[in-house]
Design an enzyme around this catalytic site. Structure first.
Site, PDB file in Angstrom:
ATOM      1  N   ASP A   1      -3.370  -2.626  -5.062  1.00 50.76           N
ATOM      2  CA  ASP A   1      -2.295  -3.581  -4.736  1.00 50.76           C
ATOM      3  C   ASP A   1      -1.379  -3.799  -5.944  1.00 50.76           C
ATOM      4  OD1 ASP A   1      -2.938  -4.180  -2.078  1.00 50.76           O
ATOM      5  OD2 ASP A   1      -4.104  -5.972  -2.601  1.00 50.76           O
TER       6      ASP A   1
ATOM      7  N   HIS B   1      -9.384  -2.090  -4.814  1.00 48.42           N
ATOM      8  CA  HIS B   1      -8.269  -2.401  -3.921  1.00 48.42           C
ATOM      9  C   HIS B   1      -7.276  -3.356  -4.586  1.00 48.42           C
ATOM     10  CE1 HIS B   1      -5.939  -2.468  -0.317  1.00 48.42           C
ATOM     11  NE2 HIS B   1      -5.763  -3.755  -0.561  1.00 48.42           N
TER      12      HIS B   1
ATOM     13  N   HIS C   1      -0.517 -10.824  -5.383  1.00 50.41           N
ATOM     14  CA  HIS C   1       0.878 -10.432  -5.163  1.00 50.41           C
ATOM     15  C   HIS C   1       1.858 -11.394  -5.818  1.00 50.41           C
ATOM     16  CE1 HIS C   1      -0.733  -7.521  -2.460  1.00 50.41           C
ATOM     17  NE2 HIS C   1      -1.169  -8.427  -1.603  1.00 50.41           N
TER      18      HIS C   1
ATOM     19  N   HIS D   1       0.832  -1.210   0.000  1.00 50.62           N
ATOM     20  CA  HIS D   1       0.000   0.000   0.000  1.00 50.62           C
ATOM     21  C   HIS D   1       0.867   1.262   0.000  1.00 50.62           C
ATOM     22  CE1 HIS D   1      -3.261  -2.691   2.030  1.00 50.62           C
ATOM     23  NE2 HIS D   1      -3.024  -3.033   0.782  1.00 50.62           N
TER      24      HIS D   1
HETATM   25 ZN    ZN Z   1      -3.840  -4.646  -0.282  1.00 52.87          ZN
END
Ligand code: ZN
Length: 307
Positions: free
Chosen positions: A245, A241, A268, A78
């Site tokens: 990310d 969101h 991720h 973030h």
């Molecule tokens: Zn996040």
């Protein structure tokens, strides 16, 4: 010349780590041109500097973790997203524990902190990583398929699609697009919070995750609905969101990208795999600067103003 940027002055924040639940203090400090973003574990007997790079991202379960030797910094995405959104090239992040504070669960608190410290222009050309060929990574098949790709684009845009079979998510958008030349990161993306499901919380906690998570730093859902009394900040906050990310994950390449990113159910791990794939394909990218800032792609030249 489109110049590199750092902070004008230092700024601090105190909070808890989302996963560790530990109290942590971060100090964001200006740094020299071409330093990049460097985390410094100041709580260790010998402070350890961990420069952000795609290969330094070593653990991508639930968050992006940087490490060097035995030292690590968890949940950097973030803060990295806010740095990318504000076009910050060089920064030291002194940190007193192994996880960045979650603050309100979005990037908005980091944007506020960085803007309060002020942005300074530096006398060095801003370097971009320009993608010249399509690079793609895929995983799984059928219902478990995920993919992420980068393609050439004169600017920076992203599109993200999620598939969550949940009443609270189904009723909102599951696909979002963001173009740096058209949209505002601070207004349109930065406020989207991380989210989780009560049914996963017990499992996560028994694995030492989400110990600092709660209704003040995440959207929490049971099987039917959002539990936060204040509701959502954007109609499509969930997918926004995921895009927030991705902006943070991609900035771990160390430079702003000139590219179009698109992703389907990525996270991720796959975002980092995409960067590693890109870096091994030396014919697929080069580094560019803009001597004449009016020739920089839309969005980047506007960022050139200091404030
Ligand atoms: Zn996040």
């Amino acid at each position: 010349m489109l110049k590199q940027r750092t902070l004008k002055s230092l700024t601090r924040a105190v909070g808890v780590g989302l996963h560790s639940g530990q109290r942590v203090e971060i100090t964001l400090r200006p740094s020299q041109p071409d330093t990049g973003i460097v985390f410094r574990r100041v709580d260790l007997p010998q402070p350890v500097d961990i420069p952000v790079s795609a290969p330094a991202v070593t653990d991508t379960r639930m968050a992006s973790t940087l490490s060097k030797g035995g030292a690590k910094v968890q949940t950097i995405e973030h803060l990295m997203s806010a740095c990318a959104g504000l076009g910050l090239d060089n920064l030291y992040v002194d940190i007193t524990a192994e996880e960045v504070p979650i603050l309100d669960g979005s990037a908005a608190s980091f944007v506020f902190l960085l803007q309060s410290a002020g942005i300074a222009l530096q006398n060095a050309p801003k370097r971009f990583l320009r993608v010249n060929k399509l690079v793609e990574v895929r995983e799984g098949e059928g219902a478990s398929l995920k993919w992420a790709r980068l393609e050439p684009y004169n600017g920076y845009k992203l599109s993200f699609e999620i598939v969550f079979d949940h009443p609270a998510v189904d009723s909102t958008g599951q696909r979002v697009e963001f173009d740096m030349g058209r949209d505002s990161y601070s207004r349109d993306i930065a406020r989207a919070r991380t989210f989780g499901f009560t049914k996963d919380v017990e499992m996560m906690r028994s694995n030492g995750l989400a110990l600092g998570g709660g209704l003040d730093n995440a959207i929490v859902m049971d099987d039917y609905k959002v539990l936060n009394a204040e509701g959502l900040r954007y109609d499509d906050e969930f997918v926004k969101h995921k895009l927030l990310d991705a902006i943070g994950d991609l900035y771990c390449v160390g430079k702003p990208l000139l590219a179009s990113y698109s992703a389907f159910r990525s996270g991720h791990a796959l975002n980092n795999k995409l960067l590693r794939e890109l870096l091994t394909r030396e014919d697929a990218w080069d580094i560019v600067t803009f001597e004449d800032e009016s020739l920089a792609p839309a969005g980047f030249s506007q960022l050139a103003r200091a404030w």
